[in-house]
Design an enzyme around this catalytic site. Sequence first.
Site, PDB file in Angstrom:
ATOM      1  N   ASP A   1      23.972  -6.671   2.635  1.00 41.33           N
ATOM      2  CA  ASP A   1      22.537  -7.242   2.464  1.00 41.33           C
ATOM      3  C   ASP A   1      21.986  -7.799   3.800  1.00 41.33           C
ATOM      4  OD1 ASP A   1      23.679  -6.542   0.139  1.00 41.33           O
ATOM      5  OD2 ASP A   1      23.145  -8.556  -0.989  1.00 41.33           O
TER       6      ASP A   1
ATOM      7  N   LYS B   1      15.554  -6.249  -2.176  1.00 37.48           N
ATOM      8  CA  LYS B   1      16.285  -7.574  -2.535  1.00 37.48           C
ATOM      9  C   LYS B   1      15.273  -8.873  -2.462  1.00 37.48           C
ATOM     10  CE  LYS B   1      20.271 -10.753  -2.142  1.00 37.48           C
ATOM     11  NZ  LYS B   1      21.625 -10.792  -1.447  1.00 37.48           N
TER      12      LYS B   1
ATOM     13  N   LYS C   1      17.077  -5.659  -6.292  1.00 39.59           N
ATOM     14  CA  LYS C   1      18.132  -6.926  -6.569  1.00 39.59           C
ATOM     15  C   LYS C   1      17.325  -8.085  -6.571  1.00 39.59           C
ATOM     16  CE  LYS C   1      22.307  -9.176  -4.734  1.00 39.59           C
ATOM     17  NZ  LYS C   1      23.119  -9.187  -3.793  1.00 39.59           N
TER      18      LYS C   1
END
Lengths: 318, 841
Positions: free
Chosen positions: A155, A218, A254
Site C-alpha cells: 500500500d 485507496k 479500498k
Amino acid sequence: MSARNPGMELDLGWISKVQVNQPAVIRHAEQIQTRRTVKKDWQAAWLLRAVTCIDLTTLSGDDTPSNIHRLCYKATHPISEDLLRVMDMHDKGITTAAVCVYPARVADSIKALKAAGCNIPVASVATGFPAGQTPLQTKLDEIRIAVEDGAREIDIVISRTLVLTGQWEGLYEEIRQFRQACGDAHMKTILGTGELGSLTNVYKASMVAMMAGSDFIKTSTGKEAVNATLPVGLVMLRAIRDFYWKTGNKVGFKPAGGIRTAKDALTWLMLMKEELGDEWLKPELFRLGASSLLADIERQIYHHVTGRYAAYHNLAMA
Amino acid sequence: MLGPGGRVRREPMAESVGAGPASVRGIYEALDYGPAREGVGPAQAWLDAHGRSLGHFIDGKWSKPEGRETWVCKSPATGESLATTLQGQQEDVEAAVQAATKAFENWSQLPCHARARHLYNLTRMIQKHQNTFTVLESLDTGKPVTEARVCDMPLIVRHCYHHAGWAQLMGVEMRGWEPLGVVSAIIPSGSPLVLLAWKVCPALAMGNTVVALVPPTAQLSALLLAELCDQAGLPSGILNVITGAEALAGILATHPAVDAVAFAGSAELGRSLRQVTAGLGKRLSLQLGGRTPVLIFESADLDSAATGLTETLSSHQGLLLGGGAPLVLVQEAVAGALVQRLKARLGALRVGEALDRTTDVGGLVDEVWRAALQAHVDEAEAEGAEVFQAWAALPAQGSYYPPTLIIGADTTSRCIREEVFGPVLVVLPFRTTKEAIALANSTPYGLAASVWTEKLPLAMEVACSLQVGTVWINGQRMYDAAASFGGCKESGFGCNGGKEGLYEYMRPSWESRIHSRATDMNYKTFAASSSAAPFPVPGQAKDPPSGPTQEAHRPSVDRTYKLYYGGAQKRPEGLSSRPILDSTGHLMAYIADGSAKDIRNAVEAAHKAAPWWRGRSAHARAQVLFYVAENLGLRQMELTAELAALMGVTPEQAAQEVELSLERLFHWAASCDKHGGALQDTPLYGTNLLLREPLGVLGIVCPDENPLLSFISLWAPAVVWGNAVIIIPSQRYPLPALGLCQVLDTSDLPGGVLNVLTGDRDHLARTLALHQDVQALWYFGSQQGSQLMEWASAGNLKRTWVNCGARRHWEDPAQGAGEEFLSQATYCKSIWVPMGDVFAS
C-alpha cells in the site's frame, strides 16, 4: 487478486476534462444510504462477505510481535466457529482478505500466519507512510525491502505535494517507479484524499494512479483528519468505471480510515454494488481497510445467530 | 451495472427471495438485496379503527350520509383493498362549505398568535404520526415508501412549521390584507399529500377555512390529516375533507360561499374549472402539469446529472410536483457520454413494491397509463428514435413499467410534445446554449427546469432565460415551504410557498368579498363583433357645443387619432372610425375603430419588443418612465383642458387627475429597481433566489372612470416590470390616452413596448383573451366582460385579473398603486443554487 492492471500512457487531456459537482455528489451519497438496506439473513450474509474483504490492519508505533500475532490469528479466524456453524458457513474458509502492517512488521506477520497455517497475504504500507514526505530513493528501497520480507501487497502513499501543485506527470512517473519496485506484489495506491483539496483532485489523482498501473486505489492512510467518506468513494468509483470503460482493465477500491461499524461496511458494499456491480464485491476488487470494524461485525453476527446482543468479552479480541 | 443493456425482453429474474427460502449460504454467493418491507402496522391499525370504511370529515367529525355509493380504495401496486370511501354528492359539498363558512367567522377573528399556536400544535401532531402518514401514503398512492419518508414527510412538516410562523407574523407582515374566506382545495388522484399541504397550510395560516375535495380512489392520508386537526384541538370545520369524483369539483368550485379555488391536477380539469368559475369573482390558482426540461451542458458533471435524472424516475413518476417525465436536452459533444451513463444507471434501478424500502421505482399509479405510455414509446421507435429499456429490473408481477430511455426523438414526436407519465427519459441533443434555451422554452408548459453546468455565468444566464417557475441548478426536485413553487404558461398560475404564496389566500383590506353570479351569456356571440358606433346627426344634440368656437374665417386643422402600435401611429385595418362625444353629447373627435386584425398586429409588435425590453436593466426601464413623466409635465395644461372638456369636470378636478397620473409614473419608476426579487430562506446549503419575471405580452383593458389616471396606473407597472403591453383605453374617454401616445414617442419608450388600441372595448378584449400568445390579461370593465375574459382565457390558461364590474378608486394609492399590481405584472421564479467545493481539511 484479479488480473493486474498494466496501466496506460498518461492522458492529460482526459484528466483535464473532469467536472465534479460536490453538492450533487453529496446528495447522491445520502440517497444510497437511505434507499438501500439489507435485513436479517441478507444482512448476515453481506456482513460475512464484508469480513472477507477486510485488510485487517494495525499501524501503530507500539506494534510488537505479540499483537501482530494476535492480529494474524484473528485474520484467519475472524468469526467464531460456533456462529459460522449455525449459519452453515463454517466450511467456507472465511478469513479476512489480508493483514496490513508497517514494513518493519512484515516478517513478524509472515511468521504468525505461517504458524496459523494460513495463506492470506500480508500487505505492507510503504513509501514514507503516512505523509509520503521522504526522498524517492528511500521510498523505493522501502518497497523493495517489504517485498523481500514477503509482503505480497504494497500500500503505497502518493506525494500529495505533487497533486496540490498540479505536477501530474511527476505523479505518474513516481507511481510508475513504485509499481516497478513492487515487482509481482500487487500495488494499492493511497491517495490521502483528505489532503487533496477538492473532489476534482481526487478524481484526477485516481486516474493518474490507475494510468500508472495501480491495482487498487485507496482513499486514505487513516492518519489524515478526514478519511474514507462516501462522496470521496463515489468519485473514486467513477474514476474506476471510466478507466474500465476506456481500457477494459478492472482496478480495485479500498476505502480505509474511520470504517468502524457493521453498518459502515454494509454501506460501502452497497456503494460498490450500485456503482460498479457485483464483480466489485469480492476481495479481488474490494478491500476495507479497518482495525476495529471486525469486532462490531462479529457482534452483529452474534446477535443475528443468537438473538442476543453480545458483550465485547463474548468474542475473541484481535 | 456496467454490463450492456438493451431492449431485449428478458424474463424477469427471480431474486433469491422468490426462489424458496433463502439461506445465508446462498445469499453470501449472490449478494443480492433481500426484501425490506416496511411495517404497515400503524397505518393498518388506523384503517381498522375506522372499520375500513371511511366517510367525509366535516366540521370536526366523521360524516357518513346515507345513500352514498362507496368506492373500494385499492393499493395501486398490489391491488390490495384498503378501505371503502364515499362517492360524495352535492349535499356533502353543501355541508362541508357550510361548516367552513361557520368556522371562518371565528377562525379569521382569532389573534394571529392563537392561529399560530393551533398550527404549531397540528405540526407536532403530524410529526407524532409521521410513520402512519408515510405508510398510508405509500399504500394508497403506490409511492415508494422511502420517497414518502425521506422527501414528502419532511416537506409537509416543514410547510406546517413555516406557515405556523406566517400565522404568527401575519399582523405585521401582511398589514393591509385580509383572508379570503372559504378556500376549496381540489387535488387529483394519486397525488402526494404534499400537494394538499401546499394549499392547506397557507390558507389556514392566513385565517381562511378549507374544504378539500379528494378523489375517492386514493388520498386516505388527507382524511387522516383532517382527523388529526381535530385531535390537535384545532377548531372544528376549519379543514373539511370530502371524497368524491371529478364531477364534484365544479360543484364545489362554483359554490356561492366559496371564495377561492386552489386546484392541482390535469390541464383538462383546470381549464374546465377556469371556465365554470368565470365571472364569479373567485380567486383561482391552478397547479397543472408540465414537462421538466433538464439542460445538460458539456461543462456539466455528467455523472451527477445522470444520477439526478434517474432519481427523478423514482419521484412517483414525476407526477405533478416536477411535472411529467423530464425532457433531457444534452449538448451534442457529450450526448454519447451521458447516454452511456444513463443506461448504466437505469439498469441499476430497483423497480418493485412500493412498500419495500429499497424500491426506487414503484408501479404505475393507474394501469390506464400503460397504454398511453407504450404508445408514446412505440411511436418514438417507429419514428426512428433509439429506445432502451431496463427489463432486467422488472418484478414478475404487478403493474410496472421498465425504466426507459428514448434517444433522438424528433421535436414533433408526441413523446416530446406531450406530458408523459411513467419512468421514461427522453433525450434530445442541442448544439449551442441559444438553441438549448429555445428548445426548452418551446413547450406550452412552464413549471420547472434544471440546468447542469459547472460554469456559473452560463448557469445563471440560462436560469434567467427559461420561462419556468422553478430552476434547479445542478440538482433536481428541491422544494421548500419558504421557496415559491408554481408554474407559468400552461402549467398554471398562482404560486405556492414563501411570502408570495400567501397572497393567493388574501385580498386587499379595502376590497369587499365579491360573490357575483354568472350571467347566462352566449360565449360564442358575446362581443364577437365590433358594435356599431353611429356618429351624431347634426341638429340632434340638445345644447350648442361648449368650449372654444371656431374662428369664422379660419377652420382648425383636423386632428386624426390613429392606433398606436409598434412605435408608430397606424391606420386601423378596418379603415373605420368611432365618434367620441364630449360631456354634452357633441362630437369631439373621431378615433380609430380597431379590429381583431389590429390586435393581431399589435401582439406581433409587442412580441418583437418584449425580449429586448425585459433584458434592459431595471434602472433603464425606470429612466424611460421618468422621462414619460417629464414629458407629460410639459403638456399638463393641455391635458387638463382636454380632460375637463371631455368629462365635464371642473378644471381643478381635471388638474388633480393629471397631477396624480404624473405622480403614479414616478411611483412605478421609483419602485422598479427596489422589488426585483429576494433571497428565500430554505434549508439548502446554498442560495435560493426569488426573481420577479415579466409575464411577456400583457393585455390591459381600461375602465371609463378616471380615464387618464386609470390608464397610466395600469400600464406603468406592467411596462416597468418588463412586459410588453397592449392596452385598450376607456371606450368612452379614450382621448387622454391617445394624447399620451405622442408623449410616448418622445420619451425613448421603445416601439412595441406599449401599444394603444381603441375601438369596441369588449370586442378587442375578447380577441386578446382568445389570443394564444398573450400571457396575461387585466380587465377593468363590466361584470359580463369579466366573465367572458375568464372564460376565454382558458385557451392558453393566461393569467387574468378582472374587476367583475366593481369600481376601483384610482385616486387612492392602496387601490390604484397597491402591491397587487406588482404581483399581477410578474410571476415568481425560484432559482436553487446549491453551493460547496470546500473539501475535507
